[in-house]
Design a protein around this motif. Sequence first.
Motif, PDB file in Angstrom:
ATOM      1  N   PHE A 314       0.825  -1.208   0.000  1.00  0.00           N
ATOM      2  CA  PHE A 314       0.000   0.000   0.000  1.00  0.00           C
ATOM      3  C   PHE A 314       0.860   1.260   0.000  1.00  0.00           C
ATOM      4  N   ASP A 315       1.955   1.221   0.735  1.00  0.00           N
ATOM      5  CA  ASP A 315       2.854   2.375   0.739  1.00  0.00           C
ATOM      6  C   ASP A 315       3.486   2.569  -0.636  1.00  0.00           C
ATOM      7  N   LEU A 316       3.842   1.454  -1.292  1.00  0.00           N
ATOM      8  CA  LEU A 316       4.410   1.551  -2.635  1.00  0.00           C
ATOM      9  C   LEU A 316       3.386   2.086  -3.630  1.00  0.00           C
ATOM     10  N   MET A 317       2.138   1.669  -3.455  1.00  0.00           N
ATOM     11  CA  MET A 317       1.087   2.152  -4.361  1.00  0.00           C
ATOM     12  C   MET A 317       0.823   3.637  -4.159  1.00  0.00           C
ATOM     13  N   ARG A 318       0.955   4.101  -2.911  1.00  0.00           N
ATOM     14  CA  ARG A 318       0.734   5.531  -2.643  1.00  0.00           C
ATOM     15  C   ARG A 318       1.738   6.404  -3.386  1.00  0.00           C
ATOM     16  N   GLU A 319       2.892   5.833  -3.712  1.00  0.00           N
ATOM     17  CA  GLU A 319       3.909   6.592  -4.444  1.00  0.00           C
ATOM     18  C   GLU A 319       3.569   6.723  -5.920  1.00  0.00           C
ATOM     19  N   CYS A 320       2.531   6.006  -6.364  1.00  0.00           N
ATOM     20  CA  CYS A 320       2.140   6.017  -7.776  1.00  0.00           C
ATOM     21  C   CYS A 320       0.903   6.886  -7.977  1.00  0.00           C
ATOM     22  N   ASP A 321       0.830   7.480  -9.140  1.00  0.00           N
ATOM     23  CA  ASP A 321      -0.380   8.210  -9.505  1.00  0.00           C
ATOM     24  C   ASP A 321      -1.437   7.253 -10.041  1.00  0.00           C
ATOM     25  N   TYR A 322      -1.002   6.207 -10.710  1.00  0.00           N
ATOM     26  CA  TYR A 322      -1.908   5.201 -11.246  1.00  0.00           C
ATOM     27  C   TYR A 322      -1.291   3.820 -11.057  1.00  0.00           C
ATOM     28  N   VAL A 323      -2.148   2.837 -10.771  1.00  0.00           N
ATOM     29  CA  VAL A 323      -1.723   1.436 -10.708  1.00  0.00           C
ATOM     30  C   VAL A 323      -2.266   0.739 -11.952  1.00  0.00           C
ATOM     31  N   LEU A 324      -1.395   0.033 -12.660  1.00  0.00           N
ATOM     32  CA  LEU A 324      -1.738  -0.584 -13.931  1.00  0.00           C
ATOM     33  C   LEU A 324      -2.103  -2.059 -13.745  1.00  0.00           C
ATOM     34  N   THR A 325      -3.113  -2.514 -14.481  1.00  0.00           N
ATOM     35  CA  THR A 325      -3.496  -3.924 -14.500  1.00  0.00           C
ATOM     36  C   THR A 325      -3.627  -4.347 -15.961  1.00  0.00           C
ATOM     37  N   PRO A 326      -2.514  -4.674 -16.620  1.00  0.00           N
ATOM     38  CA  PRO A 326      -2.551  -4.989 -18.050  1.00  0.00           C
ATOM     39  C   PRO A 326      -2.839  -6.450 -18.358  1.00  0.00           C
ATOM     40  N   SER A 327      -3.407  -7.199 -17.415  1.00  0.00           N
ATOM     41  CA  SER A 327      -3.596  -8.651 -17.527  1.00  0.00           C
ATOM     42  C   SER A 327      -4.316  -9.051 -18.814  1.00  0.00           C
ATOM     43  N   VAL A 328      -3.898 -10.202 -19.386  1.00  0.00           N
ATOM     44  CA  VAL A 328      -4.497 -10.701 -20.619  1.00  0.00           C
ATOM     45  C   VAL A 328      -5.289 -11.985 -20.385  1.00  0.00           C
ATOM     46  N   TRP A 329      -5.487 -12.404 -19.131  1.00  0.00           N
ATOM     47  CA  TRP A 329      -6.360 -13.546 -18.856  1.00  0.00           C
ATOM     48  C   TRP A 329      -7.589 -13.047 -18.121  1.00  0.00           C
ATOM     49  N   TRP A 330      -8.503 -13.956 -17.774  1.00  0.00           N
ATOM     50  CA  TRP A 330      -9.792 -13.545 -17.229  1.00  0.00           C
ATOM     51  C   TRP A 330      -9.662 -12.866 -15.871  1.00  0.00           C
TER      52      TRP A 330
END
Length: 346
Positions: A314-330
């Motif tokens: 969560f602390d690492l995510m707070r350092e980001c403006d956006y979190v990416l989810t580029p997954s290609v499966w369901w």
Amino acid sequence: MSIELDPGLQALLPVAIISHAHPSISKGGAEIAAHTLFQGLRALGIPAVFIAAVPLPLRDQLDLGADEYAVFHDPAAYDHLYQLGDAATLQQLRGILRETGARLLNFHHFMSFGINALRDLALTPDLRTVVTLHEFLAICHHHGQMVTRPHRSLCSMATESACGACFPELGWRRMGLRAELFRDSFAAVDHFIAPSQFLIDRFVQWGVPAARMGMIENGLARFIPEQDEGPAAGQKSTWVFGYFGQVTPFKGVDVLLTAAERLAGMPGMAERIEIRIHGNLMGVPDDFRARLQELTASLPFLRFTGPYENGAVFDLMRECDYVLTPSVWWENRRSSSRKPMPPAGR
């Protein structure tokens, strides 16, 4: 904090949370979810033990906590087509259950132990078994992703012919035997849990009775309150994008790398972004690893930060403006149309 349990359930305790891996060695979603549940049960005053399968070559890396146990297995002795483990693995698991007195078993994966170990325990009269499903390995031999090979298209339904087309070297008869083995083994299990209705619908379509399935979303180790929005777009000089998870093609990291290559040709854009890839490279194909290393070395805005502790995510995510989810499966989609799935279009 503690809760009052039904006397019948109380007699089965402690509950054994059984995971195919230990978080001190592997940071996959299933083992993290299993360990988080184990910690949550203990915080509620419910007796629980955590049992993880650990490959013998990685034994020295293991870091067990209180009420945690390990079953050591030889990966070379494991059958990945039919997901069958050896007798020694089951013997160790039974020994731990006798030692702890656990009679309520929550498997968070059959992998490493073997579907034969799950079936054997599920057929034991004084034990109760619950299986938490995290993906589609019982249905799909292609790493449980329901993605075709070699074209990597989304698969809508597992059938003998469709699976045989994905694995022509094995053929539809062997794929049919695999499905029969799993359906027979799952018939012995008392109940199934899935983190999404979408996953439930897939397994019901495949043959698991809907009455034996329930949905419980994976828990988080700590609650994160809502944060105020960050600076407005005009106030930022650099936008940080973060990826968190396993670094595999199925999770779409190759899609992210392709996007980074295209962004490199847009100087005005590339100078204003930073892409951080957080994850573990265990089991990654050599060509994929080489591509990742080449691009992170040549593109100044692309960083591979390596593995991370789940408690720090969560602390690492707070350092980001956006979190990416580029997954290609369901993945485990939160909702479902509840309409019958169309047949595989191949």
